[in-house]
Design a protein around this motif. Structure first.
Motif, PDB file in Angstrom:
ATOM      1  N   CYS A 140       4.178   1.305  24.279  1.00 50.23           N
ATOM      2  CA  CYS A 140       4.561   1.171  25.683  1.00 50.23           C
ATOM      3  C   CYS A 140       6.064   1.328  25.869  1.00 50.23           C
ATOM      4  O   CYS A 140       6.522   1.878  26.886  1.00 50.23           O
ATOM      5  CB  CYS A 140       4.091  -0.167  26.232  1.00 50.23           C
ATOM      6  SG  CYS A 140       4.921  -1.622  25.556  1.00 50.23           S
ATOM      7  N   ILE A 141       6.840   0.876  24.897  1.00 49.09           N
ATOM      8  CA  ILE A 141       8.299   0.983  25.006  1.00 49.09           C
ATOM      9  C   ILE A 141       8.725   2.441  24.929  1.00 49.09           C
ATOM     10  O   ILE A 141       9.517   2.918  25.756  1.00 49.09           O
ATOM     11  CB  ILE A 141       8.978   0.140  23.912  1.00 49.09           C
ATOM     12  CG1 ILE A 141       8.672  -1.346  24.139  1.00 49.09           C
ATOM     13  CG2 ILE A 141      10.486   0.382  23.893  1.00 49.09           C
ATOM     14  CD1 ILE A 141       9.081  -2.251  22.998  1.00 49.09           C
ATOM     15  N   GLU A 142       8.170   3.167  23.971  1.00 51.30           N
ATOM     16  CA  GLU A 142       8.514   4.589  23.852  1.00 51.30           C
ATOM     17  C   GLU A 142       8.003   5.381  25.048  1.00 51.30           C
ATOM     18  O   GLU A 142       8.657   6.326  25.505  1.00 51.30           O
ATOM     19  CB  GLU A 142       7.953   5.155  22.544  1.00 51.30           C
ATOM     20  CG  GLU A 142       8.288   6.622  22.293  1.00 51.30           C
ATOM     21  CD  GLU A 142       9.777   6.917  22.187  1.00 51.30           C
ATOM     22  OE1 GLU A 142      10.161   8.090  22.317  1.00 51.30           O
ATOM     23  OE2 GLU A 142      10.575   5.968  21.978  1.00 51.30           O
ATOM     24  N   THR A 143       6.850   4.981  25.574  1.00 50.48           N
ATOM     25  CA  THR A 143       6.339   5.636  26.783  1.00 50.48           C
ATOM     26  C   THR A 143       7.307   5.460  27.946  1.00 50.48           C
ATOM     27  O   THR A 143       7.611   6.418  28.670  1.00 50.48           O
ATOM     28  CB  THR A 143       4.963   5.046  27.158  1.00 50.48           C
ATOM     29  OG1 THR A 143       4.020   5.381  26.143  1.00 50.48           O
ATOM     30  CG2 THR A 143       4.477   5.582  28.496  1.00 50.48           C
ATOM     31  N   LEU A 169      -5.884   5.045  35.299  1.00 48.32           N
ATOM     32  CA  LEU A 169      -5.332   5.264  33.969  1.00 48.32           C
ATOM     33  C   LEU A 169      -6.335   5.949  33.060  1.00 48.32           C
ATOM     34  O   LEU A 169      -5.958   6.619  32.095  1.00 48.32           O
ATOM     35  CB  LEU A 169      -4.906   3.937  33.339  1.00 48.32           C
ATOM     36  CG  LEU A 169      -3.633   3.284  33.865  1.00 48.32           C
ATOM     37  CD1 LEU A 169      -3.447   1.923  33.221  1.00 48.32           C
ATOM     38  CD2 LEU A 169      -2.411   4.150  33.606  1.00 48.32           C
ATOM     39  N   GLY A 170      -7.614   5.738  33.313  1.00 51.04           N
ATOM     40  CA  GLY A 170      -8.635   6.336  32.481  1.00 51.04           C
ATOM     41  C   GLY A 170      -8.937   5.562  31.215  1.00 51.04           C
ATOM     42  O   GLY A 170      -9.619   6.067  30.320  1.00 51.04           O
ATOM     43  N   PHE A 171      -8.447   4.328  31.111  1.00 55.27           N
ATOM     44  CA  PHE A 171      -8.769   3.488  29.958  1.00 55.27           C
ATOM     45  C   PHE A 171     -10.197   2.964  30.130  1.00 55.27           C
ATOM     46  O   PHE A 171     -10.648   2.753  31.250  1.00 55.27           O
ATOM     47  CB  PHE A 171      -7.788   2.333  29.838  1.00 55.27           C
ATOM     48  CG  PHE A 171      -6.374   2.749  29.499  1.00 55.27           C
ATOM     49  CD1 PHE A 171      -6.033   4.085  29.333  1.00 55.27           C
ATOM     50  CD2 PHE A 171      -5.378   1.807  29.343  1.00 55.27           C
ATOM     51  CE1 PHE A 171      -4.738   4.473  29.025  1.00 55.27           C
ATOM     52  CE2 PHE A 171      -4.078   2.171  29.029  1.00 55.27           C
ATOM     53  CZ  PHE A 171      -3.753   3.516  28.874  1.00 55.27           C
ATOM     54  N   GLY A 211      -2.515   0.774  22.086  1.00 46.10           N
ATOM     55  CA  GLY A 211      -1.753   0.776  20.833  1.00 46.10           C
ATOM     56  C   GLY A 211      -2.302  -0.211  19.829  1.00 46.10           C
ATOM     57  O   GLY A 211      -3.116  -1.066  20.157  1.00 46.10           O
ATOM     58  N   GLN A 212      -1.844  -0.081  18.598  1.00 43.61           N
ATOM     59  CA  GLN A 212      -2.410  -0.847  17.499  1.00 43.61           C
ATOM     60  C   GLN A 212      -1.338  -1.422  16.580  1.00 43.61           C
ATOM     61  O   GLN A 212      -0.494  -0.679  16.059  1.00 43.61           O
ATOM     62  CB  GLN A 212      -3.325   0.045  16.648  1.00 43.61           C
ATOM     63  CG  GLN A 212      -4.524   0.625  17.369  1.00 43.61           C
ATOM     64  CD  GLN A 212      -5.554  -0.416  17.711  1.00 43.61           C
ATOM     65  OE1 GLN A 212      -5.728  -1.392  16.998  1.00 43.61           O
ATOM     66  NE2 GLN A 212      -6.249  -0.208  18.822  1.00 43.61           N
ATOM     67  N   CYS A 213      -1.369  -2.715  16.373  1.00 40.79           N
ATOM     68  CA  CYS A 213      -0.743  -3.388  15.235  1.00 40.79           C
ATOM     69  C   CYS A 213       0.731  -3.029  15.026  1.00 40.79           C
ATOM     70  O   CYS A 213       1.173  -2.828  13.885  1.00 40.79           O
ATOM     71  CB  CYS A 213      -1.528  -3.089  13.967  1.00 40.79           C
ATOM     72  SG  CYS A 213      -3.251  -3.597  14.054  1.00 40.79           S
ATOM     73  N   GLU A 234       1.798  10.271  24.467  1.00 41.17           N
ATOM     74  CA  GLU A 234       1.387  11.329  25.392  1.00 41.17           C
ATOM     75  C   GLU A 234       0.206  10.866  26.242  1.00 41.17           C
ATOM     76  O   GLU A 234       0.156  11.140  27.448  1.00 41.17           O
ATOM     77  CB  GLU A 234       1.012  12.595  24.620  1.00 41.17           C
ATOM     78  CG  GLU A 234       2.180  13.282  23.923  1.00 41.17           C
ATOM     79  CD  GLU A 234       3.249  13.785  24.883  1.00 41.17           C
ATOM     80  OE1 GLU A 234       2.920  14.065  26.059  1.00 41.17           O
ATOM     81  OE2 GLU A 234       4.415  13.902  24.451  1.00 41.17           O
ATOM     82  N   GLN A 235      -0.745  10.158  25.631  1.00 39.82           N
ATOM     83  CA  GLN A 235      -1.875   9.619  26.382  1.00 39.82           C
ATOM     84  C   GLN A 235      -1.396   8.629  27.439  1.00 39.82           C
ATOM     85  O   GLN A 235      -1.852   8.665  28.593  1.00 39.82           O
ATOM     86  CB  GLN A 235      -2.866   8.932  25.441  1.00 39.82           C
ATOM     87  CG  GLN A 235      -4.066   8.328  26.153  1.00 39.82           C
ATOM     88  CD  GLN A 235      -4.979   7.540  25.219  1.00 39.82           C
ATOM     89  OE1 GLN A 235      -4.788   7.533  24.001  1.00 39.82           O
ATOM     90  NE2 GLN A 235      -5.973   6.868  25.777  1.00 39.82           N
TER      91      GLN A 235
END
Length: 320
Positions: free
Chosen positions: A61-64, A174-176, A205-207, A216-217
């Motif tokens: 989320c931070i990089e997004t 969002l499509g989640f 995201g994971q771990c 990108e998603q």
């Protein structure tokens, strides 16, 4: 939104339409400065607040948020988009899960914050002032250093029915796979809802890892929401999602070693054993059972566990 930024950021230049401005929002009485990008569009539109990194170990989320801030073109934007990337800079640099290094508090549990409180409470207070000015609030999260999860979105049922429904509909864009309601008042979206600002909290995201495919998603999902308000141009895509009534979160009763007995997205039934905590000699201290029927949305993956930390969350399906 622009006027509040002028008040919060000393010496900031005039915020002109069609211009992107970057800087740091200081949190009074603390060493914290939150990096931000303000995109002032060339047309009238909504004021959107996007935050990433309320929790320092949630990297996708931070990089997004960082990449969105770089990519959004003010010439294509209607209204204003304020992105904070990340919110909790101290926790990010300390590589901490959940908590802040100055006060040991979970920033997402102290909204709406306090102007003269602890560091985390003061950060929440500043973000809450921005929430009041926004037309919509997007809080980007993800699997923390010790968490696995499936992508899902939380919206608040704390505010009015109208605000709740706006939040629910936007969350679906969002499509989640899963969209779940919440009645928490001390989290970021609960804080926004109490002042009438719709919004949602997204999880992807994971771990404590990140990769560009996830980013990108995430960016594509957020941009789809922005298109729904005509903040940026383009076609809005609709998605099939499953709406969940609420989320049941289990917390640890002891410190020690955590042994889950289910996997992500498992369908569980009320009373089913989901895991146990043992001491350092392998002796069981406590075991945990599902409080209702539902789907496992996130699961702590670390062997180490401390008392009062979350263990897992079950999304409860709405009664048919």
């Amino acid at each position: 939104m622009k006027e509040l930024i002028k008040q919060l950021v000393p010496g900031i230049k005039a915020l002109t339409d069609g211009i992107k401005t970057t800087g740091h929002i200081p949190v009074a009485g603390t060493p914290i400065e939150m990096p931000f990008t303000l995109i002032c569009g060339t047309k009238q539109g909504k004021d959107i607040l996007i935050t990433g990194g309320v929790h320092g170990g949630e990297y996708p989320c931070i990089e997004t948020a960082i990449q969105l801030a770089k990519e959004l073109d003010p010439k294509e934007v209607a209204g204003t988009v304020l992105i904070i990337h990340p919110v909790n800079t101290a926790a990010f640099l300390a590589r901490m899960q959940y908590y802040g290094p100055y006060d040991g508090k979970n920033l997402n549990r102290v909204f709406p914050g306090k102007a003269t409180g602890t560091v985390s409470e003061r950060i929440a207070y500043v973000v809450h002032q921005l929430q009041k000015e926004a037309d919509f609030f997007i809080d980007l999260h993800g699997g923390d250093i010790h968490e696995s999860l499936i992508p899902f979105v939380i919206y608040s049922n704390v505010g009015s029915k109208e605000v709740s429904e706006q939040s629910r509909q936007a969350a679906a864009l969002l499509g989640f796979p899963y969209v779940v309601g919440s009645v928490s008042e001390n989290g970021s979206i609960g804080g926004a809802a109490t002042v009438g600002t719709p919004g949602f909290l997204a999880e992807l995201g994971q771990c404590g890892r990140w990769n560009q495919d996830e980013v990108e998603q995430y960016k594509a999902a957020v941009k789809n929401v922005l298109r729904s308000w005509a903040t940026i141009p383009g076609q809005v895509h609709t998605h099939q999602v499953e709406y969940l009534e609420r989320m049941l979160v289990a917390t640890a009763l002891h410190e020690g070693c955590w042994y889950p007995e289910v996997k992500l997205e498992a369908k569980v039934t009320k009373g089913q054993k989901l895991g146990e905590i043992r001491d350092f000699f392998g002796t069981k201290l406590s075991e945990y059972h599902a409080e209702g029927d539902g789907i496992v949305l996130y699961l702590v993956t670390s062997l180490a566990i401390t008392a009062n930390d979350p263990l897992y969350a079950i999304g409860v399906q709405a009664a048919k």
